[in-house]
Design a protein around this motif. Structure first.
Motif, short mmCIF file in Angstrom:
data_model
loop_
_atom_site.label_atom_id
_atom_site.label_comp_id
_atom_site.label_asym_id
_atom_site.label_seq_id
_atom_site.Cartn_x
_atom_site.Cartn_y
_atom_site.Cartn_z
N SER A 185 0.78 -1.13 0.09
CA SER A 185 -0.12 0.18 -0.17
C SER A 185 0.77 1.21 -0.06
O SER A 185 2.03 1.22 0.22
N ARG A 186 0.20 2.26 -0.39
CA ARG A 186 0.83 3.54 -0.43
C ARG A 186 1.41 4.18 1.05
O ARG A 186 2.56 4.76 1.13
N ASN A 187 0.41 4.04 1.95
CA ASN A 187 0.69 4.67 3.16
C ASN A 187 1.25 3.65 4.10
O ASN A 187 1.35 4.21 5.40
N GLY A 188 1.09 2.44 3.90
CA GLY A 188 1.60 1.52 4.98
C GLY A 188 0.36 0.97 5.86
O GLY A 188 -0.68 1.70 5.66
N THR A 189 0.51 0.02 6.55
CA THR A 189 -0.46 -0.55 7.44
C THR A 189 0.14 -0.59 8.80
O THR A 189 1.22 -1.16 9.08
N LEU A 190 -0.50 -0.18 9.86
CA LEU A 190 0.06 -0.25 11.33
C LEU A 190 -0.79 -1.44 11.96
O LEU A 190 -2.14 -1.36 11.86
N ILE A 191 -0.32 -2.28 13.16
CA ILE A 191 -0.81 -3.11 13.82
C ILE A 191 -0.74 -2.69 15.33
O ILE A 191 0.36 -2.52 15.60
N VAL A 192 -1.61 -2.83 16.29
CA VAL A 192 -1.36 -2.65 17.39
C VAL A 192 -1.89 -4.03 18.14
O VAL A 192 -3.04 -4.12 18.44
N LEU A 193 -1.01 -4.53 18.66
CA LEU A 193 -1.37 -5.65 19.70
C LEU A 193 -1.81 -5.37 21.10
O LEU A 193 -1.38 -4.38 21.38
N PRO A 194 -2.77 -6.24 21.70
CA PRO A 194 -2.99 -5.89 22.75
C PRO A 194 -1.94 -5.65 23.88
O PRO A 194 -0.90 -6.65 24.28
N GLY A 195 -1.66 -4.46 24.59
CA GLY A 195 -0.81 -4.13 25.56
C GLY A 195 0.57 -3.99 25.00
O GLY A 195 1.43 -3.81 25.78
N ALA A 196 0.63 -3.49 23.74
CA ALA A 196 1.81 -3.47 22.93
C ALA A 196 1.98 -2.10 22.22
O ALA A 196 0.92 -1.60 21.85
N SER A 197 3.18 -1.72 21.54
CA SER A 197 3.11 -0.24 21.06
C SER A 197 2.79 -0.61 19.45
O SER A 197 2.97 -1.87 19.03
N PRO A 198 2.55 0.33 19.17
CA PRO A 198 1.91 0.32 17.31
C PRO A 198 3.40 -0.21 16.44
O PRO A 198 4.73 0.30 17.01
N GLN A 199 3.27 -0.78 15.59
CA GLN A 199 4.32 -1.33 14.62
C GLN A 199 3.89 -1.53 13.15
O GLN A 199 2.74 -1.67 13.17
N LYS A 200 4.65 -1.13 12.43
CA LYS A 200 4.42 -1.16 10.99
C LYS A 200 4.76 -2.24 10.21
O LYS A 200 5.99 -2.81 10.35
N LEU A 201 3.76 -2.61 9.47
CA LEU A 201 4.12 -3.92 8.63
C LEU A 201 4.91 -3.67 7.65
O LEU A 201 4.96 -2.83 7.05
N ARG A 202 5.87 -4.56 7.08
CA ARG A 202 6.58 -4.76 6.01
C ARG A 202 5.71 -5.16 4.93
O ARG A 202 4.84 -5.93 4.74
N SER A 203 5.94 -4.37 3.66
CA SER A 203 5.01 -4.67 2.61
C SER A 203 5.34 -5.94 2.22
O SER A 203 6.41 -6.54 1.75
N GLY A 204 4.14 -6.99 1.89
CA GLY A 204 4.21 -8.06 1.32
C GLY A 204 4.78 -9.27 2.16
O GLY A 204 4.79 -10.58 1.83
N GLU A 205 5.02 -8.88 3.54
CA GLU A 205 5.36 -9.80 4.50
C GLU A 205 4.17 -10.21 5.45
O GLU A 205 3.75 -9.55 6.25
N PRO A 206 3.86 -11.60 5.39
CA PRO A 206 2.72 -11.93 6.42
C PRO A 206 3.22 -11.89 7.95
O PRO A 206 4.19 -12.21 8.27
N THR A 207 1.97 -11.28 8.68
CA THR A 207 2.61 -11.21 10.14
C THR A 207 1.43 -11.69 10.99
O THR A 207 0.19 -11.66 10.54
N THR A 208 1.81 -12.74 11.89
CA THR A 208 0.81 -13.23 12.77
C THR A 208 0.30 -12.42 13.87
O THR A 208 1.07 -11.64 14.50
N VAL A 209 -1.07 -12.41 14.02
CA VAL A 209 -1.60 -11.22 15.08
C VAL A 209 -2.69 -12.22 16.16
O VAL A 209 -2.77 -13.41 15.90
#
Length: 420
Positions: free
Chosen positions: A376-400
């Motif tokens: 994506s152009r602007n990227g994607t952030l994920i916020v796990l419960p009790g953790a700080s926001p982190q930005k996903l790497r483009s095209g890399e699957p991440t388990t939540v």
């Protein structure tokens, strides 16, 4: 095939290839060569190449993809397009839009990008030219396909005479049959051969019984022991029925008794009432085993827990189950993620309209939820419960995990929840 309006000066250029055409306000030759490779690759690849330097530096363009039944059209900036569907014309412009306007034309008859194309237009199938406009017609596409497919030339059948072929007969010498096994000598009369085969030994006693002799046979000399088992031949002993009979007084020898260590015999005391000598000392009887208490019984195996089902809670209040993978974006295209089979598109927009067409993919793999940013152009952030926001790497699957917040920007979020 596209028809282009040739121009001698100006900032507009037409890039065509693979059934797609791009009218772009670009003068740099190197950029036009890059865009040519992208146009040949596909519609989404062309959009990626146009915004590669950032949205603010993206030039005005009009992109037409006529390679499939459904025609795709994207317009940005000062570019414009005129579409004819069912005999009606309509203009497609991107006035007041920060990115571009994109639409699908299922029943398109013709389309024109840029300035009007007059009778002096030239055909273009693949390449780059300076032009201020281009036109496309669905009828021309059908004619191009028909002209491309040509029947192969018919091959004339050769019916001329054939030259005679002379075959020379090859006479081979007769082959003697091969007989496996030892050679068989003829008998000298009705009895046995005078000289037996040296490889076959016949006991002398047998020869004496079959062939009568004038005088009683002499005592056979002891056979000298040789290598192998040759010394056994001729040494067969023949006993009468009387000698071979089993006598009552012949008793079989008792098997030797095995003395077991004390730690084995003491562990299994003899059962009550067993007679002396009934036990061989080796067999463990069921009565000798210690009784097991009820507490030693094995507990029942608990049933396997049911598989947890997931869902996504969208910021606009909708709830999407994750029974199949989903692709979220402004205009999601599931074909952009070929690795996700049976994926389902979910459209989600924002006030600023800065979400990508196919922004993020969410799927369940095993017992976990996997999130993948689709470049994506602007990227994607994920916020796990009790953790700080982190930005996903483009095209890399991440388990939540459950409760994870997926932020697409401009207040658009997805929350991983349990279904039901």
């Amino acid at each position: 095939m596209f028809e282009v309006q040739q121009t001698t000066a100006g900032e507009w250029a037409v890039v065509a290839g693979g059934g797609r055409a791009l009218l772009v306000a670009e003068t740099d030759t190197g950029r036009l060569r890059t865009l040519l490779d992208a146009v040949r690759a596909g519609f989404a690849e062309t959009l990626d190449a146009l915004v590669a330097r950032g949205l603010s530096r993206t030039p005005s363009f009009a992109l037409l993809d006529a390679s499939a039944e459904t025609v795709l059209l994207a317009v940005r900036g000062a570019a414009s397009a005129t579409v004819t569907e069912g005999g009606r014309e309509r203009d497609v412009r991107a006035n007041g839009v920060s990115s571009w306007v994109e639409t699908q034309l299922a029943q398109a008859d013709a389309a024109a990008l840029g300035e009007h194309v007059d009778t002096g237009a030239l055909p273009l199938i693949d390449g780059v030219v300076r032009a201020s406009g281009l036109a496309w017609s669905a009828a021309d596409r059908a004619e191009d396909v028909g002209a491309t497919v040509a029947a192969p030339p018919k091959r004339e059948r050769d019916t001329g005479p054939l030259d005679a072929v002379v075959v020379e007969a090859v006479v081979e010498a007769p082959v003697e049959p091969v007989v496996a096994g030892p050679a068989v000598e003829p008998f000298a009369g009705d009895g046995f051969p005078a000289e037996p085969d040296p490889q076959t030994r016949v006991p002398e006693a047998t020869l004496t019984e079959v062939a009568p002799v004038a005088s009683p046979p002499a005592t056979a000399a002891p056979v000298a022991e040789t290598t192998g088992y040759d010394h056994l031949f001729g040494a067969t002993m023949v006993r009468s029925v009387e000698d071979a009979a089993v006598r009552p007084d012949e008793e079989e020898a008792a098997p030797p008794r095995i003395d077991l260590p004390g730690f084995i015999t003491d562990s299994f005391p003899p059962a009550a009432g067993r007679m002396e000598g009934d036990h061989d000392g080796l067999t463990v009887m069921s009565g000798d085993l210690p009784q097991r208490s009820g507490s030693d019984r094995s507990e029942p195996v608990p049933a396997a827990p049911e598989r947890l089902e997931y869902a996504l809670l969208l910021s606009d209040g909708r709830r999407e189950p994750l029974s199949v993978p989903i692709v979220v974006g402004r205009a999601p295209n599931v074909s952009a993620v070929p690795s996700l089979r049976d994926a389902r598109p979910v459209t989600l927009t924002s006030a600023e309209d800065d979400i990508s067409r196919s922004h993020v993919a969410v799927a369940v793999e095993g017992d976990s939820v996997v999130v993948t940013d689709l470049h994506s152009r602007n990227g994607t952030l994920i916020v796990l419960p009790g953790a700080s926001p982190q930005k996903l790497r483009s095209g890399e699957p991440t388990t939540v995990v459950l409760g994870t917040l997926i932020d697409l920007g401009s207040g658009v979020t997805l929350t991983v929840e349990a279904a039901g």
